[in-house]
Design a protein around this motif. Sequence first.
Motif, PDB file in Angstrom:
ATOM      1  N   SER A 175      -6.008  -8.642 -20.281  1.00 52.92           N
ATOM      2  CA  SER A 175      -6.500  -8.407 -18.927  1.00 52.92           C
ATOM      3  C   SER A 175      -5.354  -8.489 -17.913  1.00 52.92           C
ATOM      4  N   GLN A 176      -4.334  -9.335 -18.162  1.00 54.36           N
ATOM      5  CA  GLN A 176      -3.175  -9.409 -17.278  1.00 54.36           C
ATOM      6  C   GLN A 176      -2.381  -8.102 -17.318  1.00 54.36           C
ATOM      7  N   GLN A 177      -2.201  -7.532 -18.490  1.00 51.83           N
ATOM      8  CA  GLN A 177      -1.499  -6.258 -18.616  1.00 51.83           C
ATOM      9  C   GLN A 177      -2.293  -5.129 -17.953  1.00 51.83           C
ATOM     10  N   GLN A 178      -3.609  -5.202 -18.112  1.00 51.00           N
ATOM     11  CA  GLN A 178      -4.461  -4.175 -17.489  1.00 51.00           C
ATOM     12  C   GLN A 178      -4.386  -4.290 -15.962  1.00 51.00           C
ATOM     13  N   ALA A 179      -4.381  -5.505 -15.431  1.00 49.22           N
ATOM     14  CA  ALA A 179      -4.282  -5.715 -13.988  1.00 49.22           C
ATOM     15  C   ALA A 179      -2.931  -5.229 -13.464  1.00 49.22           C
ATOM     16  N   ASP A 180      -1.867  -5.543 -14.213  1.00 52.79           N
ATOM     17  CA  ASP A 180      -0.537  -5.065 -13.818  1.00 52.79           C
ATOM     18  C   ASP A 180      -0.473  -3.540 -13.832  1.00 52.79           C
ATOM     19  N   SER A 181      -1.082  -2.939 -14.824  1.00 51.81           N
ATOM     20  CA  SER A 181      -1.106  -1.483 -14.931  1.00 51.81           C
ATOM     21  C   SER A 181      -1.864  -0.855 -13.765  1.00 51.81           C
ATOM     22  N   GLU A 182      -2.979  -1.432 -13.398  1.00 51.88           N
ATOM     23  CA  GLU A 182      -3.769  -0.925 -12.266  1.00 51.88           C
ATOM     24  C   GLU A 182      -2.996  -1.092 -10.958  1.00 51.88           C
ATOM     25  N   LEU A 183      -2.302  -2.226 -10.821  1.00 53.44           N
ATOM     26  CA  LEU A 183      -1.512  -2.468  -9.616  1.00 53.44           C
ATOM     27  C   LEU A 183      -0.379  -1.452  -9.493  1.00 53.44           C
ATOM     28  N   ILE A 184       0.270  -1.129 -10.583  1.00 51.37           N
ATOM     29  CA  ILE A 184       1.335  -0.120 -10.577  1.00 51.37           C
ATOM     30  C   ILE A 184       0.764   1.248 -10.211  1.00 51.37           C
ATOM     31  N   GLN A 185      -0.425   1.556 -10.716  1.00 53.91           N
ATOM     32  CA  GLN A 185      -1.066   2.830 -10.360  1.00 53.91           C
ATOM     33  C   GLN A 185      -1.387   2.876  -8.865  1.00 53.91           C
ATOM     34  N   VAL A 186      -1.861   1.774  -8.301  1.00 52.89           N
ATOM     35  CA  VAL A 186      -2.164   1.715  -6.866  1.00 52.89           C
ATOM     36  C   VAL A 186      -0.882   1.909  -6.060  1.00 52.89           C
ATOM     37  N   TYR A 187       0.206   1.223  -6.444  1.00 48.70           N
ATOM     38  CA  TYR A 187       1.482   1.408  -5.757  1.00 48.70           C
ATOM     39  C   TYR A 187       1.966   2.857  -5.870  1.00 48.70           C
ATOM     40  N   GLY A 188       1.799   3.447  -7.023  1.00 50.57           N
ATOM     41  CA  GLY A 188       2.177   4.849  -7.209  1.00 50.57           C
ATOM     42  C   GLY A 188       1.394   5.772  -6.290  1.00 50.57           C
ATOM     43  N   LYS A 189       0.093   5.520  -6.140  1.00 49.76           N
ATOM     44  CA  LYS A 189      -0.741   6.334  -5.237  1.00 49.76           C
ATOM     45  C   LYS A 189      -0.319   6.147  -3.785  1.00 49.76           C
ATOM     46  N   ILE A 190       0.022   4.895  -3.415  1.00 50.12           N
ATOM     47  CA  ILE A 190       0.460   4.632  -2.036  1.00 50.12           C
ATOM     48  C   ILE A 190       1.767   5.368  -1.752  1.00 50.12           C
ATOM     49  N   VAL A 191       2.689   5.338  -2.702  1.00 50.46           N
ATOM     50  CA  VAL A 191       3.964   6.046  -2.529  1.00 50.46           C
ATOM     51  C   VAL A 191       3.719   7.552  -2.447  1.00 50.46           C
ATOM     52  N   ALA A 192       2.830   8.077  -3.274  1.00 47.70           N
ATOM     53  CA  ALA A 192       2.525   9.510  -3.244  1.00 47.70           C
ATOM     54  C   ALA A 192       1.904   9.905  -1.901  1.00 47.70           C
ATOM     55  N   ILE A 193       1.000   9.071  -1.377  1.00 49.89           N
ATOM     56  CA  ILE A 193       0.378   9.358  -0.071  1.00 49.89           C
ATOM     57  C   ILE A 193       1.430   9.295   1.029  1.00 49.89           C
ATOM     58  N   ALA A 194       2.333   8.314   0.965  1.00 44.94           N
ATOM     59  CA  ALA A 194       3.387   8.208   1.974  1.00 44.94           C
ATOM     60  C   ALA A 194       4.291   9.430   1.962  1.00 44.94           C
ATOM     61  N   VAL A 195       4.636   9.911   0.775  1.00 42.09           N
ATOM     62  CA  VAL A 195       5.480  11.111   0.666  1.00 42.09           C
ATOM     63  C   VAL A 195       4.745  12.322   1.234  1.00 42.09           C
ATOM     64  N   MET A 196       3.472  12.443   0.914  1.00 42.22           N
ATOM     65  CA  MET A 196       2.682  13.576   1.445  1.00 42.22           C
ATOM     66  C   MET A 196       2.606  13.514   2.971  1.00 42.22           C
ATOM     67  N   LEU A 197       2.385  12.320   3.534  1.00 47.07           N
ATOM     68  CA  LEU A 197       2.341  12.175   4.992  1.00 47.07           C
ATOM     69  C   LEU A 197       3.689  12.511   5.620  1.00 47.07           C
ATOM     70  N   LEU A 198       4.756  12.130   4.978  1.00 46.21           N
ATOM     71  CA  LEU A 198       6.089  12.461   5.475  1.00 46.21           C
ATOM     72  C   LEU A 198       6.313  13.973   5.483  1.00 46.21           C
ATOM     73  N   ILE A 199       5.919  14.633   4.423  1.00 37.83           N
ATOM     74  CA  ILE A 199       6.051  16.095   4.348  1.00 37.83           C
ATOM     75  C   ILE A 199       5.200  16.760   5.424  1.00 37.83           C
ATOM     76  N   LEU A 200       3.962  16.302   5.609  1.00 38.19           N
ATOM     77  CA  LEU A 200       3.093  16.864   6.642  1.00 38.19           C
ATOM     78  C   LEU A 200       3.651  16.619   8.036  1.00 38.19           C
ATOM     79  N   ALA A 201       4.261  15.457   8.267  1.00 42.78           N
ATOM     80  CA  ALA A 201       4.855  15.171   9.572  1.00 42.78           C
ATOM     81  C   ALA A 201       6.017  16.117   9.860  1.00 42.78           C
ATOM     82  N   VAL A 202       6.873  16.340   8.872  1.00 45.34           N
ATOM     83  CA  VAL A 202       8.002  17.259   9.055  1.00 45.34           C
ATOM     84  C   VAL A 202       7.495  18.669   9.346  1.00 45.34           C
ATOM     85  N   LEU A 203       6.518  19.121   8.574  1.00 50.98           N
ATOM     86  CA  LEU A 203       5.953  20.454   8.813  1.00 50.98           C
ATOM     87  C   LEU A 203       5.284  20.536  10.182  1.00 50.98           C
TER      88      LEU A 203
END
Length: 163
Positions: free
Chosen positions: A3-31
């Motif tokens: 369950s600790q590995q599963q929680a760590d895996s989910e947390l990494i996925q959440v961080y990955g989604k946050i980074v992806a959203i931030a990159v998308m917002l940055l691209i939209l801001a530039v455009l």
Amino acid sequence: MRSQQQADSELIQVYGKIVAIAVMLLILAVLGFRFVGSVDKVSAQGLKIEHARLLNVLAMVRSQWMTQGRPKQMMLDWSTTLSRGDGEQNIILMSNQGWPTLDKVTESSCNQLWWQLLGTKNNIAQVVTLQGPDGDICSFIASNGDRLSYQLSAGRVVFLTDH
């Protein structure tokens, strides 16, 4: 442990989604900033096009004025079915030299002359109208500062740009 590995895996996925959203917002801001920067360029191009149209229309009006016997006022042939919306026909005053003119130069009369000659409202074209200090010039100014001036007595059209 599992369950600790599963929680760590989910947390990494959440961080990955946050980074992806931030990159998308940055691209939209530039455009977005590039789009907003191009609006002034489009406005300036619009005024350049209106400059060419105004020159052509003035030549046609003067030609009609000469063929109709140089009247003091005339109705434009290409707009016989148009009205200003209040039932009044599109009749313009003419100077002795054959250029469209106004009885009294005000911002509203310059707007009306713009409509009569070019068939567009200034607010649609995003153009501000000013009267000249000597009472003989109607100036039309775009949002980026470009200016189109029409001298009523001489029929002279001047296009000024900051670029």
